[in-house]
Scaffold this active site. Structure first.
Site: not given
Ligand code: NAD
Length: 468
Positions: A203-204, A222, A256
């Site tokens: 979503a983000v 990612e 992830c």
């Molecule tokens: P998170 O909540 O830490 O968000 C990620 C980043 O996005 C943070 O730095 C946050 O401040 C920022 N963010 C949040 N809301 C935002 C907005 N509205 N606008 C801009 N930036 C914003 O992490 P998350 O999203 O809960 O992470 C979990 C997801 O990430 C899972 O889907 C997981 O699979 C994926 N993930 C992928 C990898 C990869 O390497 N491909 C690694 C880790 C996690």
């Protein structure tokens, strides 16, 4: 291009245009172009990680209850070997990459010259809060960029540690750490960057991509998704269970690329479940919640989300919870409804659903009916079965007869496909992500054959046709 914020940043009252400008000013001095500067910075980062091991381990313990071994292997150690690998190969990576030159352009030389992109934004996620922020930074540094690092606010101890340490060790004219959540991220995304590297949810990811589109900024996303794991009935079940337990319950399933759900053929499920239960007891004891090697859930919101997945499903093992930590024991769920949230959403926690199929082709069709996953796993004694699964499915990465081990190879790019992301990094792939591979053709004044210049004639045209 002037670096003006969009309306969104103006609305929140936060503005990072001056920060970006400061980094851009450093970038245009050319200091990051120097290979020496890059190596010195990489060594400084290495020192930072080594000299602050205790604080790093403490922060990860507080944020995620991460045990020392996992923190050392998957965070600090991962980054140290990434730096070593980068330092070892950087001289080669920065060199022009020669290609052949067609006769019409003789005498001449053709190559691709890696050049830095400029000032980049790196947004990290909370589950591996150090690794996911600093591994892209290592690549960005190696490629000669200035960077803003935005750690995840959910892992607040690690975030504030990074914000404290980076200015102590790194050249602050070329890097800045900005802590914060949605408002700060929104204000950062309103600025003009030369690249945005985002790790987090889908979503983000869409928000990041549309913000980047306003400035035509390239992005690496990612993301995550539901990573399936096929287990064939003809497999070394003991080793399969051991490797599956390792990959699924590391960091309490908040990885992830952890297997999200398992696909087995009907009739094999109970044998499989018994093997996993046995292995779970071996690795985490009778009660994983008592094990010092078993982690916490990042916060109460995620704990509640995971708890809700257990509504009206058949829990065949685990299910114990400790809301105060918060933590949830490794939990096996058999045959959840395919319409339930547990099978619709990415679990990102310690619950493993097991679904049964009549045959592996049905399992393949099930996977292909859904968004392309970040990782896909398959266990079998048969190469034929494994090759069939590899060739008939699409995912960011595949690993057979193990989980997550492809992450140990810096020669392999890491990234998603379709909804699991775009772009990749690790090793040279990270260097390339943060570089522009500039096309260069160097010509000499010798031999200026005139047939491409007007006035044209039939003879010139036939020569052109021959050589072009
Ligand atoms: P998170 O909540 O830490 O968000 C990620 C980043 O996005 C943070 O730095 C946050 O401040 C920022 N963010 C949040 N809301 C935002 C907005 N509205 N606008 C801009 N930036 C914003 O992490 P998350 O999203 O809960 O992470 C979990 C997801 O990430 C899972 O889907 C997981 O699979 C994926 N993930 C992928 C990898 C990869 O390497 N491909 C690694 C880790 C996690």
């Amino acid at each position: 291009m002037p670096n003006r914020p969009s309306l969104h940043a103006v609305e929140s009252g936060i503005c990072y245009v001056d920060t970006v400008q400061k980094l851009n000013n450093s970038y245009i001095t050319g200091k990051t172009q120097s290979l020496e500067w890059r190596k010195t910075q990489l060594l400084a980062l290495k020192r930072m990680l080594e000299e602050n091991q205790h604080d790093i381990l403490q922060a990860l313990k507080k944020d995620l209850g991460k045990c020392e071994t996992e923190a050392m292997v998957a965070e600090q150690g991962f980054l140290l070997s990434d730096i070593d690998h980068t330092l070892k190969h950087l001289d080669k990576w920065v060199k022009p990459r020669k290609v052949s030159t067609p006769i019409v352009a003789w005498p001449g030389k053709s190559f691709q010259q890696p050049e830095p992109l400029g000032t980049v934004l790196i947004i990290g996620a909370w589950n591996y809060p150090l690794q996911l922020l600093l591994a892209p930074y290592i690549a960005a540094l190696a490629a000669g960029n200035c960077a803003v690092l935005k750690p995840s606010e959910l892992a607040e101890e690690t975030s504030s540690l990074v914000a404290r340490l980076i200015p102590q060790y790194m050249d602050v004219s070329c890097v800045e750490v900005i802590e914060g959540g949605k408002e700060e991220s929104t204000a950062l995304l309103a600025c003009k960057w030369d690249h945005i590297f985002y790790t987090g949810g889908e979503a983000v990811g869409k928000i990041v991509m549309s913000a980047a589109a306003r400035h035509l900024t390239p992005v690496t996303l990612e993301l995550g998704g539901k990573s399936p794991c096929f287990v064939d009935k003809n497999t070394n079940l003991k080793v399969t269970a051991r490797r599956l337990v390792w990959g699924k319950w590391m960091n309490a399933g908040q990885t992830c690329i952890a297997p999200d759900y398992v696909i087995v053929e009907k009739g094999f499920e109970h044998k499989f479940i018994d093997a996993v239960k046995k292995e779970l007891k071996k690795q985490y004891g009778k009660s994983a919640l008592m094990s010092r090697d078993y982690g916490n859930i990042i916060n109460h919101r995620h704990f509640k989300r995971l708890e809700s997945y257990l509504d009206r499903v058949n829990v065949v093992y685990g299910g114990e919870m400790d809301e105060t930590r918060p933590a949830m024991a490794p939990t096996l769920v058999l045959e959840p409804s395919l319409d339930s949230p547990i099978m619709k959403e990415e679990i990102f926690g310690p619950i493993l659903p097991i679904i049964t199929v009549n045959n592996m082709d049905e399992g393949i069709a099930f996977v292909n009916d859904r968004a392309k996953p970040l990782a896909l796993y398959a266990f079998s004694d048969s190469d034929e079965v494994l090759d069939h699964i590899i060739s008939r499915t699409s995912s960011g990465s595949v690993c057979t007869n193990d989980t997550m081990m492809f992450m140990t190879n810096p020669e392999l790019p890491f990234g998603g496909v379709g909804n699991s992301g775009m772009g990749s990094y690790h090793g040279r792939h990270g260097f390339d992500t943060f570089s522009h591979l500039k096309t260069v053709m160097k010509r000499s004044f010798a031999l200026d054959v005139p047939f491409r210049y007007a006035p044209f004639s039939k003879l010139k045209l036939s020569l052109l046709k021959k050589f072009l």
